[in-house]
Design an enzyme around this catalytic site. Structure first.
Site, PDB file in Angstrom:
ATOM      1  N   CYS A  77      30.259   8.215   3.443  1.00  0.00           N
ATOM      2  CA  CYS A  77      30.180   8.664   2.048  1.00  0.00           C
ATOM      3  C   CYS A  77      29.555   7.561   1.196  1.00  0.00           C
ATOM      4  O   CYS A  77      30.181   6.532   0.950  1.00  0.00           O
ATOM      5  CB  CYS A  77      31.592   9.018   1.573  1.00  0.00           C
ATOM      6  N   CYS A 100      31.339   6.414  -1.919  1.00  0.00           N
ATOM      7  CA  CYS A 100      32.556   5.654  -1.602  1.00  0.00           C
ATOM      8  C   CYS A 100      32.224   4.186  -1.419  1.00  0.00           C
ATOM      9  O   CYS A 100      32.938   3.302  -1.885  1.00  0.00           O
ATOM     10  CB  CYS A 100      33.195   6.175  -0.315  1.00  0.00           C
TER      11      CYS A 100
END
Lengths: 324, 103
Positions: free
Chosen positions: B29, B32
């Site tokens: 991600c 993230c």
């Protein structure tokens, strides 16, 4: 004082940085604290960027561009421009409490994902409504999803999501698709993907799961007959395009009717001398990584030309300072 | 920033005396990875709360228990309950503002 500050780190920002750095302008790149690399950071396979016959992963491409810019002396900072003062010969770029001064500024702030603007979208955002298939697809194993949109990104997201979901329905308002033929065919041939055309999302509905409100269905409307119905699904991925990100320059640079920053002809010249713009933020039409990169080149060359034609403002404060 | 597992969640998060921000994340991600250093800084700068992370790839049970469907998801736990949540990467000042009540 710097020669050039580049705001943005997508293909336009980094390509401008490569050119400016190679012209020895030592550009500062304000790459953003959380969106460095731009939209390609949440893309998987990029198959249409020339030079990569097998395709390239979006984040790998952006990291390579960053390294290429840094190799020639670009100063890439993972920071956000918060305010711009663009009038006069010396431009001021605020980064929180810090103020950077430069003779030219290149605005390459790209675009922001468009929202559906329907009831339920905001409240269920992060609870089944998503704008990032690569981030969130994982959570929808064996689930039923819809992808809203008809462009390349909608096709790419739908195809990617079939790795996890049992079924992905592409909901699109008409029968005409903006997506390229290759992407459209790939989606059409995928057994897990269904197409629902002439349909729009009217409302996103949620229900309680372990104490949180999660997406449970969407209310759809047929654009030809106006009839509405509910479709039970677990997630909604929104891919209906994006809007130019111009909040930093509102009231400071002229915009077009499309909301992009207005530039002179094929150049990157904005309504303020010394301020240039490149990439998706000036492009209402094409918005590809490669057109953004080309546009970044134009901005760097225009900035270079401007710097050569406008000698640095004198730093001399009194006549006594001038050596005889 | 401490990595929390299903086994240590009870002690590190639910039983903590301080508010705990749990960052649900994954290596694949991008947003993230962008927000992680910011949370790292906040963790280092304050004693009033702890910031820990949960890898959803390795701890799918925790992700499911807290209905994670979007990451990065940052949930604030106090007294064993979720009292606040933020979803999506944001610049540091925006995160600090969201956490102001606990800082």
């Amino acid at each position: 004082m710097h020669d050039v500050i580049i705001i943005g780190s997508g293909p336009a920002g980094y390509t401008a940085a490569i050119y400016a750095a190679r012209a020895n302008l030592k550009p500062i790149v304000l790459a953003s604290s959380v969106e460095m690399g731009g939209d390609l950071m949440t893309t998987t396979d990029v198959e249409n960027f020339p030079g990569f016959p097998e395709g390239v992963q979006g984040p790998d491409l952006m990291f390579a561009m960053q390294q290429q810019a840094e190799r020639f002396g670009a100063d890439v900072r993972m920071q956000d421009a918060t305010e711009l003062e663009l009038d006069g010969e010396v431009k001021r770029v605020h980064v929180g409490d810090e103020v950077l001064e430069a003779r030219t500024v290149i605005v390459a702030t790209g675009s922001a994902y468009r929202k559906l603007g329907v009831p339920g979208e905001e409240a269920l955002s992060g609870h089944g409504v998503s704008w990032c298939a690569t981030c969130d697809g994982f959570f929808f194993k064996q689930k039923q999803l819809i992808v809203v949109g008809g462009g390349d990104s909608a096709m790419e997201e739908a195809t990617f999501l079939t790795k996890f979901a049992d079924k992905v329905t592409i909901v699109h308002r008409s029968e005409a698709f903006r997506a390229s033929e290759v992407m459209l065919q790939r989606a059409r041939q995928d057994e897990k993907i269904e197409f629902l055309t002439n349909a729009v999302v009217e409302r996103i509905n949620g229900s309680d799961v372990n104490g949180t409100n999660q997406v449970s269905s969407v209310t759809l409307r047929d654009t030809l007959t106006d009839s509405t119905w509910d479709l039970a699904i677990d997630g909604v991925f929104v891919a209906i395009g994006s809007d130019p990100r111009t909040h930093l320059v509102h009231g400071k640079l002229d915009l077009t009717a499309d909301g992009t920053i207005a530039v002179e002809g094929r150049s990157s010249l904005t309504s303020v001398p010394g301020v240039f713009a490149a990439g998706d933020v000036i492009d209402p039409t094409y918005r590809q990584a490669i057109t953004a990169a080309g546009s970044g080149t134009v901005a760097a060359l225009d900035a270079q030309h401007y710097l050569a034609a406008h000698p640095a403002p004198a730093l001399v404060s009194s006549p006594d300072d001038v050596a005889l | 920033m401490k990595e929390v597992t299903t086994a240590s969640f009870e002690q590190d998060v639910l039983q903590s005396d301080k508010p705990v921000v749990v960052d649900f994340w994954a290596a694949w991600c991008g947003p993230c990875r962008a927000v992680s250093p910011i949370l790292e800084q906040i963790d280092a700068e304050t004693d009033k709360l702890d910031v820990v992370k949960v890898n959803v790839d390795q701890e799918p049970d925790l992700a499911m228990r807290y209905n994670i469907t979007s990451i990065p998801a940052m949930k604030v736990f106090q007294g064993g309950q979720v009292v606040h949540e933020l979803i999506g990467a944001r610049p540091k000042p925006a995160i600090e503002q969201e956490l102001a009540a606990y800082l």
